[in-house]
Motif scaffolding. Structure first.
Motif, PDB file in Angstrom:
ATOM      1  N   ASP A 143     -38.809   4.916  17.846  1.00  0.00           N
ATOM      2  CA  ASP A 143     -37.913   3.729  18.159  1.00  0.00           C
ATOM      3  C   ASP A 143     -36.523   4.190  18.003  1.00  0.00           C
ATOM      4  OD1 ASP A 143     -40.063   1.876  19.190  1.00  0.00           O
ATOM      5  OD2 ASP A 143     -40.687   1.960  17.209  1.00  0.00           O
ATOM      6  N   ALA A 144     -36.330   4.643  16.582  1.00  0.00           N
ATOM      7  CA  ALA A 144     -35.120   5.176  16.367  1.00  0.00           C
ATOM      8  C   ALA A 144     -34.392   6.259  17.153  1.00  0.00           C
ATOM      9  CB  ALA A 144     -35.078   5.582  14.782  1.00  0.00           C
ATOM     10  N   LEU A 145     -35.339   7.277  17.525  1.00  0.00           N
ATOM     11  CA  LEU A 145     -34.788   8.298  18.403  1.00  0.00           C
ATOM     12  C   LEU A 145     -34.546   7.760  19.700  1.00  0.00           C
ATOM     13  CD1 LEU A 145     -37.231  11.140  17.138  1.00  0.00           C
ATOM     14  CD2 LEU A 145     -34.567  10.743  16.692  1.00  0.00           C
ATOM     15  N   ALA A 146     -35.154   6.673  20.346  1.00  0.00           N
ATOM     16  CA  ALA A 146     -35.066   5.917  21.646  1.00  0.00           C
ATOM     17  C   ALA A 146     -33.561   5.424  21.549  1.00  0.00           C
ATOM     18  CB  ALA A 146     -35.988   4.929  21.971  1.00  0.00           C
ATOM     19  N   GLY A 147     -32.950   5.043  20.534  1.00  0.00           N
ATOM     20  CA  GLY A 147     -31.511   4.390  20.724  1.00  0.00           C
ATOM     21  C   GLY A 147     -31.407   3.171  21.141  1.00  0.00           C
ATOM     22  N   ILE A 148     -32.354   2.089  20.903  1.00  0.00           N
ATOM     23  CA  ILE A 148     -32.407   0.980  21.577  1.00  0.00           C
ATOM     24  C   ILE A 148     -31.204   0.074  21.599  1.00  0.00           C
ATOM     25  CG2 ILE A 148     -33.793  -1.373  21.511  1.00  0.00           C
ATOM     26  CD1 ILE A 148     -36.247   0.301  20.481  1.00  0.00           C
ATOM     27  N   ASN A 149     -30.935  -0.004  20.623  1.00  0.00           N
ATOM     28  CA  ASN A 149     -29.262  -0.846  20.383  1.00  0.00           C
ATOM     29  C   ASN A 149     -28.070   0.105  20.916  1.00  0.00           C
ATOM     30  OD1 ASN A 149     -30.882  -2.893  19.772  1.00  0.00           O
ATOM     31  ND2 ASN A 149     -30.129  -3.460  17.781  1.00  0.00           N
ATOM     32  N   SER A 150     -28.157   1.276  20.183  1.00  0.00           N
ATOM     33  CA  SER A 150     -27.066   2.024  20.368  1.00  0.00           C
ATOM     34  C   SER A 150     -26.567   2.643  21.699  1.00  0.00           C
ATOM     35  CB  SER A 150     -27.282   3.397  19.489  1.00  0.00           C
ATOM     36  OG  SER A 150     -28.284   4.097  20.003  1.00  0.00           O
ATOM     37  N   ARG A 151     -27.811   2.824  22.567  1.00  0.00           N
ATOM     38  CA  ARG A 151     -27.550   2.989  24.097  1.00  0.00           C
ATOM     39  C   ARG A 151     -27.049   1.829  24.800  1.00  0.00           C
ATOM     40  NH1 ARG A 151     -32.195   7.542  25.116  1.00  0.00           N
ATOM     41  NH2 ARG A 151     -31.796   8.808  23.034  1.00  0.00           N
ATOM     42  N   GLY A 187     -19.113 -17.582  13.570  1.00  0.00           N
ATOM     43  CA  GLY A 187     -19.959 -17.650  12.571  1.00  0.00           C
ATOM     44  C   GLY A 187     -20.481 -16.176  12.117  1.00  0.00           C
ATOM     45  N   TRP A 188     -21.533 -15.841  11.817  1.00  0.00           N
ATOM     46  CA  TRP A 188     -22.031 -14.691  11.451  1.00  0.00           C
ATOM     47  C   TRP A 188     -22.106 -13.741  12.648  1.00  0.00           C
ATOM     48  CZ3 TRP A 188     -22.489 -13.867   6.351  1.00  0.00           C
ATOM     49  CH2 TRP A 188     -22.673 -14.862   5.557  1.00  0.00           C
ATOM     50  N   ALA A 189     -21.557 -12.472  12.338  1.00  0.00           N
ATOM     51  CA  ALA A 189     -21.767 -11.180  13.055  1.00  0.00           C
ATOM     52  C   ALA A 189     -22.096 -10.046  12.288  1.00  0.00           C
ATOM     53  CB  ALA A 189     -20.580 -10.945  13.964  1.00  0.00           C
ATOM     54  N   LEU A 190     -23.289  -9.952  11.899  1.00  0.00           N
ATOM     55  CA  LEU A 190     -23.923  -9.039  11.123  1.00  0.00           C
ATOM     56  C   LEU A 190     -24.872  -7.815  11.835  1.00  0.00           C
ATOM     57  CD1 LEU A 190     -25.150 -11.495   8.120  1.00  0.00           C
ATOM     58  CD2 LEU A 190     -22.955 -10.146   8.265  1.00  0.00           C
ATOM     59  N   GLY A 191     -24.794  -6.707  11.047  1.00  0.00           N
ATOM     60  CA  GLY A 191     -25.676  -5.667  11.656  1.00  0.00           C
ATOM     61  C   GLY A 191     -25.639  -5.291  12.995  1.00  0.00           C
ATOM     62  N   GLY A 192     -26.671  -5.400  13.795  1.00  0.00           N
ATOM     63  CA  GLY A 192     -26.411  -5.329  15.390  1.00  0.00           C
ATOM     64  C   GLY A 192     -25.439  -6.437  15.983  1.00  0.00           C
ATOM     65  N   SER A 246     -29.039  -2.457   2.770  1.00  0.00           N
ATOM     66  CA  SER A 246     -29.535  -3.310   1.833  1.00  0.00           C
ATOM     67  C   SER A 246     -31.136  -3.431   2.261  1.00  0.00           C
ATOM     68  CB  SER A 246     -29.015  -4.552   1.616  1.00  0.00           C
ATOM     69  OG  SER A 246     -29.131  -5.537   3.080  1.00  0.00           O
ATOM     70  N   LEU A 247     -31.180  -2.959   3.586  1.00  0.00           N
ATOM     71  CA  LEU A 247     -32.656  -3.200   4.109  1.00  0.00           C
ATOM     72  C   LEU A 247     -33.177  -1.876   4.408  1.00  0.00           C
ATOM     73  CD1 LEU A 247     -32.015  -5.736   6.844  1.00  0.00           C
ATOM     74  CD2 LEU A 247     -33.077  -6.144   4.809  1.00  0.00           C
ATOM     75  N   GLY A 248     -32.751  -0.943   3.838  1.00  0.00           N
ATOM     76  CA  GLY A 248     -33.257   0.405   3.683  1.00  0.00           C
ATOM     77  C   GLY A 248     -33.100   1.352   4.992  1.00  0.00           C
ATOM     78  N   ILE A 249     -32.182   0.910   5.827  1.00  0.00           N
ATOM     79  CA  ILE A 249     -31.736   1.542   7.191  1.00  0.00           C
ATOM     80  C   ILE A 249     -30.251   1.735   7.228  1.00  0.00           C
ATOM     81  CG2 ILE A 249     -33.833   0.745   8.440  1.00  0.00           C
ATOM     82  CD1 ILE A 249     -31.906  -1.368   9.563  1.00  0.00           C
ATOM     83  N   ILE A 250     -29.684   2.489   8.279  1.00  0.00           N
ATOM     84  CA  ILE A 250     -28.150   2.715   8.228  1.00  0.00           C
ATOM     85  C   ILE A 250     -27.689   1.808   9.666  1.00  0.00           C
ATOM     86  CG2 ILE A 250     -28.134   4.933   7.331  1.00  0.00           C
ATOM     87  CD1 ILE A 250     -27.815   6.016  10.300  1.00  0.00           C
ATOM     88  N   ALA A 251     -26.474   1.537   9.614  1.00  0.00           N
ATOM     89  CA  ALA A 251     -26.126   1.071  10.911  1.00  0.00           C
ATOM     90  C   ALA A 251     -25.831   2.091  11.769  1.00  0.00           C
ATOM     91  CB  ALA A 251     -24.512   0.439  10.588  1.00  0.00           C
ATOM     92  N   ALA A 252     -26.843   2.191  12.736  1.00  0.00           N
ATOM     93  CA  ALA A 252     -27.032   3.565  13.628  1.00  0.00           C
ATOM     94  C   ALA A 252     -26.760   3.075  15.061  1.00  0.00           C
ATOM     95  CB  ALA A 252     -28.443   4.089  13.520  1.00  0.00           C
ATOM     96  N   ALA A 253     -26.148   1.920  15.435  1.00  0.00           N
ATOM     97  CA  ALA A 253     -25.766   1.673  16.647  1.00  0.00           C
ATOM     98  C   ALA A 253     -24.237   1.356  17.163  1.00  0.00           C
ATOM     99  CB  ALA A 253     -26.576   0.313  17.129  1.00  0.00           C
ATOM    100  N   GLY A 254     -23.711   2.332  16.075  1.00  0.00           N
ATOM    101  CA  GLY A 254     -22.257   2.399  16.533  1.00  0.00           C
ATOM    102  C   GLY A 254     -21.281   2.192  15.147  1.00  0.00           C
TER     103      GLY A 254
END
Length: 260
Positions: free
Chosen positions: A89-97, A115-120, A145-153
């Motif tokens: 799923d990470a390699l598919a770039g679901i959000n980043s693409r 209001g909130w604009a967090l993470g994705g 904080s959730l054990g991942i990186i901000a990988a969608a830009g």
């Protein structure tokens, strides 16, 4: 912390449950994320709906306004769904693409952040050409904080937008910007009361719509071109516009007005 990271209104043409059309005109489309149970968190269904919007606007370019319902822009990825994603799923770039596609739309994209604009949700806003905010806006990337990186830009767009030191504070130390901080850093260009945010987005869209649409599209394309492509890409774009009827009409109107 949240669970997950005006005009003429027409019925939605999309079979949508998470994305509502609130304004659909010849020159713009305003879509609103509406998943109140999860504070507008971004799941695969919403990603698919936004891809459908992109396909429509690639075929018939218009200004796009994106906002969130219920006083929240988008609280991030849907954590319940994200927890189950794996390597593929990470390699598919679901959000980043998706966000790359939104950034590349022919006409400008406006993110109206309340209001909130967090993470994705923050990364969706970073992909827009313009960001305006309500006074309650809070923007950040708590992915580590959730054990991942901000990988969608965010790992590269954010430094371009606010500079490396602040980007590292947000990405590595969990800093969340309020509306005034985002304005001071030029991450957003306007701050309004929440009740006025839709009208402010429309006013910005009106200013864009007053320009020649082809000139706007080519300016955005040239702006996004890599440094190595200049000045050739500028000259090619200008050569197209120098032959356009709109250029002669607009310049003639300017000269005639100056004579009065």
């Amino acid at each position: 912390m949240p669970d997950g990271l005006a005009g003429r209104v027409t019925p939605s043409a999309l079979p949508t449950t998470a994305l509502r059309r609130v304004d659909d005109r010849a020159d713009r489309l305003h879509v609103r994320i509406d998943r109140p149970a999860v504070r507008n968190a971004i799941d695969r269904g919403l990603v698919d709906e936004l891809h459908a919007v992109c396909a429509e606007l690639e075929a018939a370019p218009r200004i796009l306004i994106i906002s969130g319902a219920g006083g929240v822009f988008a609280s991030g990825a849907d954590i319940a769904e994200l927890r189950e994603r794996r390597r593929a799923d990470a390699l598919a770039g679901i959000n980043s693409r998706l966000f790359t596609r939104i950034a590349a739309l022919p006409m400008p994209v406006i993110a109206a952040i309340d209001g909130w604009a967090l993470g994705g949700g923050a990364e969706l806003a970073y992909a827009a050409d313009f960001r305006i905010a309500g006074t309650t806006a809070r923007i950040g990337n708590p992915e580590t904080s959730l054990g991942i990186i901000a990988a969608a830009g965010a790992s590269w767009r954010l430094a371009e937008l606010v500079g490396e030191p602040v980007a590292k504070e947000i990405l590595l130390a969990g800093r969340v910007l309020n509306a005034e901080e985002a304005l001071a850093l030029h991450l957003v260009t306007e701050v309004h009361d929440s009740a006025d945010l839709d009208a402010a987005a429309d006013a910005l869209a009106d200013r864009i719509a007053m320009q020649d649409a082809q000139a706007v599209r080519l300016t955005k394309a040239v702006f996004r071109a890599p440094r190595s492509a200049h000045p050739e890409v500028d000259e090619i774009a200008q050569s197209v516009l120098f032959e356009s009827p709109a250029k002669f009409e607009r310049m003639t109107a300017f000269l005639e007005k100056r004579k009065r």
